[in-house]
Motif scaffolding. Structure first.
Motif, PDB file in Angstrom:
ATOM      1  N   SER A   1      32.159  52.789  38.573  1.00  0.00           N
ATOM      2  CA  SER A   1      32.567  51.405  38.378  1.00  0.00           C
ATOM      3  C   SER A   1      31.353  50.505  38.552  1.00  0.00           C
ATOM      4  O   SER A   1      30.330  50.931  39.075  1.00  0.00           O
ATOM      5  N   PHE A   2      31.484  49.294  38.109  1.00  0.00           N
ATOM      6  CA  PHE A   2      30.416  48.325  38.255  1.00  0.00           C
ATOM      7  C   PHE A   2      31.030  46.961  38.513  1.00  0.00           C
ATOM      8  O   PHE A   2      32.163  46.710  38.144  1.00  0.00           O
ATOM      9  N   GLN A   3      30.260  46.134  39.173  1.00  0.00           N
ATOM     10  CA  GLN A   3      30.653  44.754  39.404  1.00  0.00           C
ATOM     11  C   GLN A   3      29.831  43.895  38.456  1.00  0.00           C
ATOM     12  O   GLN A   3      28.602  43.943  38.481  1.00  0.00           O
ATOM     13  N   VAL A   4      30.508  43.122  37.646  1.00  0.00           N
ATOM     14  CA  VAL A   4      29.808  42.252  36.704  1.00  0.00           C
ATOM     15  C   VAL A   4      29.447  40.951  37.415  1.00  0.00           C
ATOM     16  O   VAL A   4      30.271  40.369  38.131  1.00  0.00           O
ATOM     17  N   VAL A   5      28.211  40.536  37.236  1.00  0.00           N
ATOM     18  CA  VAL A   5      27.719  39.323  37.872  1.00  0.00           C
ATOM     19  C   VAL A   5      28.488  38.108  37.337  1.00  0.00           C
ATOM     20  O   VAL A   5      28.806  38.034  36.147  1.00  0.00           O
ATOM     21  N   LYS A   6      28.813  37.206  38.201  1.00  0.00           N
ATOM     22  CA  LYS A   6      29.464  35.955  37.795  1.00  0.00           C
ATOM     23  C   LYS A   6      28.392  34.990  37.280  1.00  0.00           C
ATOM     24  O   LYS A   6      27.226  35.083  37.663  1.00  0.00           O
ATOM     25  N   ASP A   7      28.790  34.079  36.404  1.00  0.00           N
ATOM     26  CA  ASP A   7      27.822  33.168  35.783  1.00  0.00           C
ATOM     27  C   ASP A   7      27.000  32.410  36.818  1.00  0.00           C
ATOM     28  O   ASP A   7      25.784  32.286  36.677  1.00  0.00           O
ATOM     29  N   HIS A   8      27.659  31.892  37.854  1.00  0.00           N
ATOM     30  CA  HIS A   8      26.911  31.102  38.844  1.00  0.00           C
ATOM     31  C   HIS A   8      25.927  31.968  39.624  1.00  0.00           C
ATOM     32  O   HIS A   8      24.846  31.524  39.972  1.00  0.00           O
ATOM     33  N   GLU A   9      26.282  33.240  39.867  1.00  0.00           N
ATOM     34  CA  GLU A   9      25.355  34.154  40.535  1.00  0.00           C
ATOM     35  C   GLU A   9      24.158  34.437  39.634  1.00  0.00           C
ATOM     36  O   GLU A   9      23.011  34.409  40.079  1.00  0.00           O
ATOM     37  N   SER A  10      24.441  34.703  38.379  1.00  0.00           N
ATOM     38  CA  SER A  10      23.380  34.991  37.417  1.00  0.00           C
ATOM     39  C   SER A  10      22.398  33.827  37.333  1.00  0.00           C
ATOM     40  O   SER A  10      21.182  34.021  37.390  1.00  0.00           O
ATOM     41  N   ASP A  11      22.936  32.625  37.207  1.00  0.00           N
ATOM     42  CA  ASP A  11      22.075  31.430  37.140  1.00  0.00           C
ATOM     43  C   ASP A  11      21.222  31.303  38.403  1.00  0.00           C
ATOM     44  O   ASP A  11      20.007  31.080  38.332  1.00  0.00           O
ATOM     45  N   GLN A  12      21.857  31.466  39.553  1.00  0.00           N
ATOM     46  CA  GLN A  12      21.159  31.333  40.831  1.00  0.00           C
ATOM     47  C   GLN A  12      20.071  32.402  40.975  1.00  0.00           C
ATOM     48  O   GLN A  12      18.941  32.105  41.363  1.00  0.00           O
ATOM     49  N   TRP A  13      20.394  33.646  40.630  1.00  0.00           N
ATOM     50  CA  TRP A  13      19.443  34.734  40.823  1.00  0.00           C
ATOM     51  C   TRP A  13      18.308  34.691  39.810  1.00  0.00           C
ATOM     52  O   TRP A  13      17.167  35.030  40.147  1.00  0.00           O
ATOM     53  N   LEU A  14      18.589  34.274  38.595  1.00  0.00           N
ATOM     54  CA  LEU A  14      17.494  34.132  37.632  1.00  0.00           C
ATOM     55  C   LEU A  14      16.581  32.982  38.063  1.00  0.00           C
ATOM     56  O   LEU A  14      15.353  33.102  37.988  1.00  0.00           O
ATOM     57  N   ASP A  15      17.166  31.890  38.564  1.00  0.00           N
ATOM     58  CA  ASP A  15      16.342  30.792  39.087  1.00  0.00           C
ATOM     59  C   ASP A  15      15.450  31.275  40.232  1.00  0.00           C
ATOM     60  O   ASP A  15      14.284  30.879  40.334  1.00  0.00           O
ATOM     61  N   MET A  16      16.001  32.132  41.101  1.00  0.00           N
ATOM     62  CA  MET A  16      15.198  32.694  42.201  1.00  0.00           C
ATOM     63  C   MET A  16      14.027  33.502  41.653  1.00  0.00           C
ATOM     64  O   MET A  16      12.890  33.361  42.125  1.00  0.00           O
TER      65      MET A  16
END
Length: 187
Positions: free
Chosen positions: A83-98
């Motif tokens: 199984s996998f957990q798909v990243v939520k949009d706000h997490e993706s935005d935050q982590w790419l910004d990091m």
């Protein structure tokens, strides 16, 4: 398998429905035969299901699995014990910004990185620095040297590391992992 490409209103969905019906009624008619019909959106999958229920015989319709590709990939991998957990949009935005803050070039905007990630890396299934250095960037508007590409890849590598640290994947990664699993298992 086949892929239908065309602009809006050209009849892609109609072709898909008639092809699915033909296969279910004329080609794969065994009791255990199954035909997978996928699309990228849940709404279109629901519409296809409703229309195919009306278009096909009851027996043929029972052989069709109609779903969007993301739901199918998640379900398939779950049935295989993965199984996998798909990243939520706000997490993706935050982590790419990091990742951009840690490794990025101040001369490139965060929106540039986002669009480069989606339109080049994810769209072309780019998995390594070497792949990125040779990836097609036609129409991207910003010319990049090999050094700039290598520097940009550092951001993407960091972003992937953050995803891994948080046990998350993006949908394109989930579909790719599913494809690779099938290819390696010879399913």
């Amino acid at each position: 398998p086949f892929r239908v490409l065309g602009g809006a209103g050209t009849g892609k969905t109609v072709v898909l429905m008639h092809r699915a019906r033909y296969l279910a009624e004329k080609v794969f008619t065994g009791e255990s035969d199954r035909i997978l019909v996928t699309t990228y959106t849940r709404n279109l999958a629901l519409d296809l299901k409703m229309n195919l229920r009306n278009l096909c015989s009851k027996e043929a319709f029972a052989r069709l699995e109609i779903t969007n590709i993301h739901s199918w990939a998640a379900g398939f991998m779950r049935r295989q014990g993965h199984s996998f957990q798909v990243v939520k949009d706000h997490e993706s935005d935050q982590w790419l910004d990091m990742a951009i803050a840690e490794c990025g070039d101040d001369n490139l905007s965060n929106s540039f990185y986002r669009s480069e990630w989606q339109d080049v890396v994810q769209a072309q299934d780019v998995a390594s620095r070497d792949d990125y250095l040779t990836a097609r960037r036609v129409g991207r508007g910003t010319r990049l040297s090999k050094k700039q590409r290598a520097d940009i890849w550092n951001v993407f590598e960091r972003y992937r590391a953050i995803l891994d640290e948080n046990n998350r994947v993006e949908w394109p990664d989930a579909v790719r992992e599913t494809r690779l699993f099938i290819e390696n298992q010879k399913i």
